[in-house]
Scaffold this motif. Structure first.
Motif, PDB file in Angstrom:
ATOM      1  N   GLU A 161       0.818  -1.208   0.000  1.00 55.99           N
ATOM      2  CA  GLU A 161       0.000   0.000   0.000  1.00 55.99           C
ATOM      3  C   GLU A 161       0.855   1.263   0.000  1.00 55.99           C
ATOM      4  O   GLU A 161       0.536   2.245  -0.677  1.00 55.99           O
ATOM      5  CB  GLU A 161      -0.932  -0.010   1.211  1.00 55.99           C
ATOM      6  N   LYS A 162       1.938   1.229   0.755  1.00 50.51           N
ATOM      7  CA  LYS A 162       2.842   2.387   0.757  1.00 50.51           C
ATOM      8  C   LYS A 162       3.463   2.584  -0.624  1.00 50.51           C
ATOM      9  O   LYS A 162       3.586   3.721  -1.112  1.00 50.51           O
ATOM     10  CB  LYS A 162       3.944   2.185   1.801  1.00 50.51           C
ATOM     11  N   ASP A 163       3.861   1.484  -1.272  1.00 51.37           N
ATOM     12  CA  ASP A 163       4.414   1.598  -2.622  1.00 51.37           C
ATOM     13  C   ASP A 163       3.380   2.141  -3.595  1.00 51.37           C
ATOM     14  O   ASP A 163       3.710   2.967  -4.474  1.00 51.37           O
ATOM     15  CB  ASP A 163       4.920   0.231  -3.094  1.00 51.37           C
ATOM     16  N   ASP A 164       2.131   1.707  -3.440  1.00 54.24           N
ATOM     17  CA  ASP A 164       1.069   2.222  -4.314  1.00 54.24           C
ATOM     18  C   ASP A 164       0.864   3.716  -4.098  1.00 54.24           C
ATOM     19  O   ASP A 164       0.692   4.481  -5.062  1.00 54.24           O
ATOM     20  CB  ASP A 164      -0.234   1.467  -4.058  1.00 54.24           C
ATOM     21  N   ARG A 165       0.876   4.128  -2.817  1.00 53.31           N
ATOM     22  CA  ARG A 165       0.724   5.560  -2.543  1.00 53.31           C
ATOM     23  C   ARG A 165       1.891   6.363  -3.109  1.00 53.31           C
ATOM     24  O   ARG A 165       1.699   7.445  -3.683  1.00 53.31           O
ATOM     25  CB  ARG A 165       0.596   5.802  -1.033  1.00 53.31           C
ATOM     26  N   ASP A 166       3.093   5.830  -2.953  1.00 56.84           N
ATOM     27  CA  ASP A 166       4.266   6.534  -3.488  1.00 56.84           C
ATOM     28  C   ASP A 166       4.220   6.606  -5.010  1.00 56.84           C
ATOM     29  O   ASP A 166       4.567   7.648  -5.600  1.00 56.84           O
ATOM     30  CB  ASP A 166       5.549   5.832  -3.031  1.00 56.84           C
ATOM     31  N   ASN A 167       3.784   5.527  -5.645  1.00 52.66           N
ATOM     32  CA  ASN A 167       3.698   5.545  -7.111  1.00 52.66           C
ATOM     33  C   ASN A 167       2.653   6.548  -7.586  1.00 52.66           C
ATOM     34  O   ASN A 167       2.870   7.280  -8.561  1.00 52.66           O
ATOM     35  CB  ASN A 167       3.359   4.146  -7.628  1.00 52.66           C
ATOM     36  N   LEU A 168       1.495   6.567  -6.884  1.00 50.25           N
ATOM     37  CA  LEU A 168       0.465   7.533  -7.236  1.00 50.25           C
ATOM     38  C   LEU A 168       0.958   8.964  -7.028  1.00 50.25           C
ATOM     39  O   LEU A 168       0.704   9.856  -7.860  1.00 50.25           O
ATOM     40  CB  LEU A 168      -0.790   7.264  -6.394  1.00 50.25           C
ATOM     41  N   ARG A 169       1.667   9.183  -5.928  1.00 54.06           N
ATOM     42  CA  ARG A 169       2.209  10.523  -5.648  1.00 54.06           C
ATOM     43  C   ARG A 169       3.213  10.930  -6.717  1.00 54.06           C
ATOM     44  O   ARG A 169       3.203  12.074  -7.200  1.00 54.06           O
ATOM     45  CB  ARG A 169       2.862  10.511  -4.270  1.00 54.06           C
ATOM     46  N   ARG A 170       4.092  10.005  -7.104  1.00 56.54           N
ATOM     47  CA  ARG A 170       5.068  10.329  -8.147  1.00 56.54           C
ATOM     48  C   ARG A 170       4.378  10.599  -9.493  1.00 56.54           C
ATOM     49  O   ARG A 170       4.793  11.494 -10.236  1.00 56.54           O
ATOM     50  CB  ARG A 170       6.073   9.189  -8.284  1.00 56.54           C
ATOM     51  N   ASP A 171       3.315   9.839  -9.794  1.00 54.12           N
ATOM     52  CA  ASP A 171       2.609  10.054 -11.062  1.00 54.12           C
ATOM     53  C   ASP A 171       1.957  11.424 -11.107  1.00 54.12           C
ATOM     54  O   ASP A 171       2.025  12.137 -12.120  1.00 54.12           O
ATOM     55  CB  ASP A 171       1.563   8.950 -11.264  1.00 54.12           C
ATOM     56  N   THR A 172       1.295  11.796 -10.007  1.00 54.01           N
ATOM     57  CA  THR A 172       0.654  13.120  -9.972  1.00 54.01           C
ATOM     58  C   THR A 172       1.683  14.240 -10.049  1.00 54.01           C
ATOM     59  O   THR A 172       1.473  15.249 -10.741  1.00 54.01           O
ATOM     60  CB  THR A 172      -0.177  13.256  -8.689  1.00 54.01           C
ATOM     61  N   MET A 173       2.796  14.086  -9.361  1.00 53.67           N
ATOM     62  CA  MET A 173       3.852  15.099  -9.437  1.00 53.67           C
ATOM     63  C   MET A 173       4.435  15.168 -10.845  1.00 53.67           C
ATOM     64  O   MET A 173       4.753  16.257 -11.355  1.00 53.67           O
ATOM     65  CB  MET A 173       4.955  14.780  -8.414  1.00 53.67           C
ATOM     66  N   ARG A 174       4.564  13.998 -11.488  1.00 49.16           N
ATOM     67  CA  ARG A 174       5.075  13.985 -12.856  1.00 49.16           C
ATOM     68  C   ARG A 174       4.086  14.660 -13.813  1.00 49.16           C
ATOM     69  O   ARG A 174       4.488  15.402 -14.732  1.00 49.16           O
ATOM     70  CB  ARG A 174       5.344  12.544 -13.275  1.00 49.16           C
ATOM     71  N   ASN A 175       2.793  14.449 -13.597  1.00 51.33           N
ATOM     72  CA  ASN A 175       1.792  15.092 -14.448  1.00 51.33           C
ATOM     73  C   ASN A 175       1.786  16.610 -14.257  1.00 51.33           C
ATOM     74  O   ASN A 175       1.656  17.374 -15.231  1.00 51.33           O
ATOM     75  CB  ASN A 175       0.399  14.528 -14.130  1.00 51.33           C
ATOM     76  N   LEU A 176       1.921  17.054 -12.996  1.00 52.60           N
ATOM     77  CA  LEU A 176       1.982  18.495 -12.747  1.00 52.60           C
ATOM     78  C   LEU A 176       3.235  19.104 -13.378  1.00 52.60           C
ATOM     79  O   LEU A 176       3.191  20.210 -13.930  1.00 52.60           O
ATOM     80  CB  LEU A 176       1.947  18.761 -11.246  1.00 52.60           C
ATOM     81  N   ARG A 177       4.334  18.376 -13.309  1.00 54.24           N
ATOM     82  CA  ARG A 177       5.577  18.871 -13.932  1.00 54.24           C
ATOM     83  C   ARG A 177       5.404  18.999 -15.454  1.00 54.24           C
ATOM     84  O   ARG A 177       5.840  19.992 -16.061  1.00 54.24           O
ATOM     85  CB  ARG A 177       6.718  17.911 -13.598  1.00 54.24           C
ATOM     86  N   ALA A 178       4.747  18.007 -16.068  1.00 53.22           N
ATOM     87  CA  ALA A 178       4.503  18.084 -17.509  1.00 53.22           C
ATOM     88  C   ALA A 178       3.607  19.272 -17.849  1.00 53.22           C
ATOM     89  O   ALA A 178       3.791  19.946 -18.875  1.00 53.22           O
ATOM     90  CB  ALA A 178       3.879  16.785 -17.992  1.00 53.22           C
ATOM     91  N   LYS A 179       2.633  19.556 -16.978  1.00 52.44           N
ATOM     92  CA  LYS A 179       1.755  20.709 -17.228  1.00 52.44           C
ATOM     93  C   LYS A 179       2.522  22.013 -17.109  1.00 52.44           C
ATOM     94  O   LYS A 179       2.286  22.975 -17.879  1.00 52.44           O
ATOM     95  CB  LYS A 179       0.600  20.661 -16.230  1.00 52.44           C
ATOM     96  N   LEU A 180       3.468  22.098 -16.169  1.00 52.16           N
ATOM     97  CA  LEU A 180       4.281  23.316 -16.032  1.00 52.16           C
ATOM     98  C   LEU A 180       5.185  23.521 -17.247  1.00 52.16           C
ATOM     99  O   LEU A 180       5.410  24.659 -17.675  1.00 52.16           O
ATOM    100  CB  LEU A 180       5.121  23.245 -14.761  1.00 52.16           C
ATOM    101  N   GLU A 181       5.712  22.437 -17.768  1.00 55.21           N
ATOM    102  CA  GLU A 181       6.618  22.571 -18.907  1.00 55.21           C
ATOM    103  C   GLU A 181       5.912  23.059 -20.161  1.00 55.21           C
ATOM    104  O   GLU A 181       6.544  23.673 -21.028  1.00 55.21           O
ATOM    105  CB  GLU A 181       7.284  21.210 -19.175  1.00 55.21           C
TER     106      GLU A 181
END
Length: 623
Positions: free
Chosen positions: A303-323
């Motif tokens: 569950e912790k790995d799933d939360r971390d993966n979801l957190r990284r995905d959302t951060m990656r999506n926000l980074r793509a939106k900023l770029e």
């Protein structure tokens, strides 16, 4: 390899620890005890194999019907006769006749060959190393062998004949194959357990024909002991497989149960799974708890790995939106960023700290890109400036080699002549690096050092060649031709010869100026001398006055005799004009002008008369 291992406590007491379940106990576990027995049995098998190899190698020296065995407890060799059942610790002689009254132990055929029995087969007879005890069956066999031995004494020929016939009949009726293997297969088919005694197994398989493949009781017991060792290993491995299967079933049950969650406690799990067959299949309570806690930790980790993966995905999506957003640049503030994205769904579902981390990381990357761009631009400008500096140095060197630029050339002269050259203008337009003035001063300093080194050589060469320089007549080609005759001409720099010619011209000019100045000083000093001499009147002649002046240094300074006489005549004329003024006679303008000039020269000479001694000392130093 067993999971249990023996350790020693700090107080010296031994305890046992399971590497897999992390359980520690003071008493030796049954699993470790079985494992040690298995190891011991394997060692015995190795010793038996070595003994059989030794027996096979020495079988040629044994008498007929005698076999060699290795005692399981003492490891000592003994010998047994398969016909008479006679047993001996000593190697029998090839001529020795079988005797029932032998001094060797009578029952060693069965007892020494048997391995050490377990506690479950305590009803078996124990073996003594010095005098083994016979069992009831062995006693019957021994009495039968004694009676047969008596009969053989009376008629040995008939005994041997009957024995041969019976042996042939037995061999023809035997099943084909290894007797020991078939005996073990018989025990296995009868499902004889590892804790059975030989007597219990004997009752079950005595009527089987494979039981009689082994003729002696000692061979049967030895094969039985080997079977027990193999059976213990089999049961031990089967027990381990069963335990592993039970553990896997328990973990599978926990995985399939919807009630198991990371928040489930051990006490709740005990109550929930109590009475379940898969739960009860694992006997150890401690092992069940370890399996449960391990599974719960795995769930938490997933569950912790799933939360971390979801957190990284959302951060990656926000980074793509900023770029992809051109409004976010290097100078964007955090407050402006929040105002711009506060209504964005992705921004709202993310943690504010994660958003801040993405924003800071993106700004840092923009700063790095900007720094890289500026660094590359600075590097490009530096390379370009370096290229223009090198071209400017090459340009000055070309001018120096062509004689257009000398070590004595000043910056004003160089700038006036080459200031409009493209090489000069390109370097002057650069904003980094050295300026044309700095490079010029460095170049002139290098050329001055080189010229000074060559200057000393040129001056010595002219002195060695006795070269006479004539101003306005000696040319550069004449100077080079004269210097080429010297042996050190090859080490000279050709660019140093034109400046040296200029030096020679300047030296001659300075010499001419010095001579002219000394002549003027000598004339003025001589006029002062004439004024100071009271014996000179307007009617005096040069021939009369000269002898009185020859001893004076002022007279010697003016070496030209005609100049002395001319100055004397001017002085006489000055005296005449002065006397006429006193008498009131008005002279012409030319006469008045000559009087004023002579008076002025005399006055200036009188001022410099104080420094006559200094001038004389300077003259001596120059000489």
């Amino acid at each position: 390899m067993s999971d249990w291992a023996e350790h020693t406590h700090a107080d010296g007491k031994k305890y046992y620890h399971n590497r897999r379940t992390k359980q520690s106990v003071w008493d030796k576990p049954e699993e470790l005890r079985l494992f040690e027995q298995q190891q011991h049995y394997q060692q015995q098998q190795q010793h038996a194999a070595q003994a059989s190899a030794t027996s096979s190698s020495s079988s040629t020296v044994l008498p007929p019907h005698w076999k060699e065995y290795l005692h399981a407890e003492t490891g000592r060799k003994y010998y047994h006769n398969t016909i008479t059942n006679e047993t001996s610790w000593e190697l029998p002689s090839t001529n020795a006749a079988p005797s029932s009254s032998s001094s060797a132990p009578s029952s060693a055929a069965a007892a020494p060959a048997a391995t050490k029995e377990t506690s479950s087969s305590s009803s078996s007879s124990s073996v003594s190393t010095s005098s083994p005890t016979l069992t009831s069956s062995q006693s019957q066999l021994q009495s039968q062998s004694t009676s047969s031995q008596t009969q053989s004494t009376s008629s040995p020929t008939s005994l041997s004949t009957s024995n041969n016939n019976s042996n042939n009949n037995n061999e023809s009726s035997k099943p084909s194959g290894d007797p020991i293997k078939m005996f073990k297969d018989m025990l296995q088919q009868a499902d004889v357990a590892s804790n059975w005694s030989f007597e219990k197994a004997h009752k079950l398989v005595a009527n089987d024909e494979r039981y009689h493949l082994l003729k002696t009781m000692s061979e049967r017991k030895q094969a039985f002991q080997e079977y027990l060792g193999d059976r213990k290993v089999f049961e031990y491995e089967e027990k381990r497989r069963k335990e592993k299967r039970c553990r896997d079933e328990l973990v599978r049950m926990l995985r399939e149960s919807p009630e198991v969650s990371p928040s489930m406690t051990w006490l709740r799990a005990q109550l929930y799974f109590d009475g379940d067959s898969k739960w009860e299949a694992v006997d150890s309570e401690r092992e069940r708890e370890d399996l449960f806690r391990t599974y719960v930790m795995d769930i938490q980790k997933r569950e912790k790995d799933d939360r971390d993966n979801l957190r990284r995905d959302t951060m990656r999506n926000l980074r793509a939106k900023l770029e992809t957003n051109d409004l976010i640049n290097l100078k964007t503030l955090w407050s402006k960023f929040k105002e711009h994205y506060e209504n964005d769904p992705l921004y709202q579902q993310m943690d504010k700290y994660d958003v801040l981390c993405v924003f800071e990381s993106y700004i840092r990357d923009l700063e790095k890109k900007e720094e890289d761009t500026q660094r590359k631009e600075r590097e490009r400008l530096r390379r370009e400036a370096r290229k223009h500096r090198d071209l400017f140095r090459d340009f000055m060197l070309e001018q120096y080699m062509a004689g257009e630029l000398q070590p004595t050339t000043h910056w004003q002269q160089f700038y006036k002549r080459f200031g409009t050259h493209p090489t000069f203008e390109n370097l002057a337009s650069q904003t980094t690096g050295s300026s044309p003035l700095e490079l010029f001063m460095d170049f002139r300093e290098e050329m001055t050092i080189r010229f000074e080194r060559d200057f000393d050589r040129l001056r010595d060469m002219i002195k060695d060649l006795n070269f006479q320089f004539i101003p306005k007549q000696t040319t550069l080609e004449e100077l080079k031709q004269a210097l080429s005759k010297h042996e050190r001409f090859s080490i000279l720099s050709q660019s140093s010869i034109p400046p040296f010619l200029e030096y020679l011209e300047d030296r001659e000019k300075r010499r001419a100026k010095d001579v002219e100045k000394r002549k003027k000083d000598a004339i003025g000093n001589f006029k002062v001398l004439l004024q100071e001499t009271r014996s000179i009147g307007k009617h005096s002649t040069w021939s009369e006055v000269r002898p009185t002046l020859t001893s004076r240094p002022e007279f010697e300074e003016l070496e030209d005799e005609s100049e002395r006489e001319r100055i004397f005549k001017e002085f006489i004329e000055f005296l005449s004009n002065e006397e006429s003024d006193e008498e009131g006679i008005i002279k012409s303008d030319d006469e008045s002008k000559s009087r004023r000039e002579f008076s002025k020269l005399a006055k200036r000479s009188s001022l410099s008369a104080e420094n006559i001694d200094d001038q004389r000392s300077k003259k001596k130093r120059r000489e």
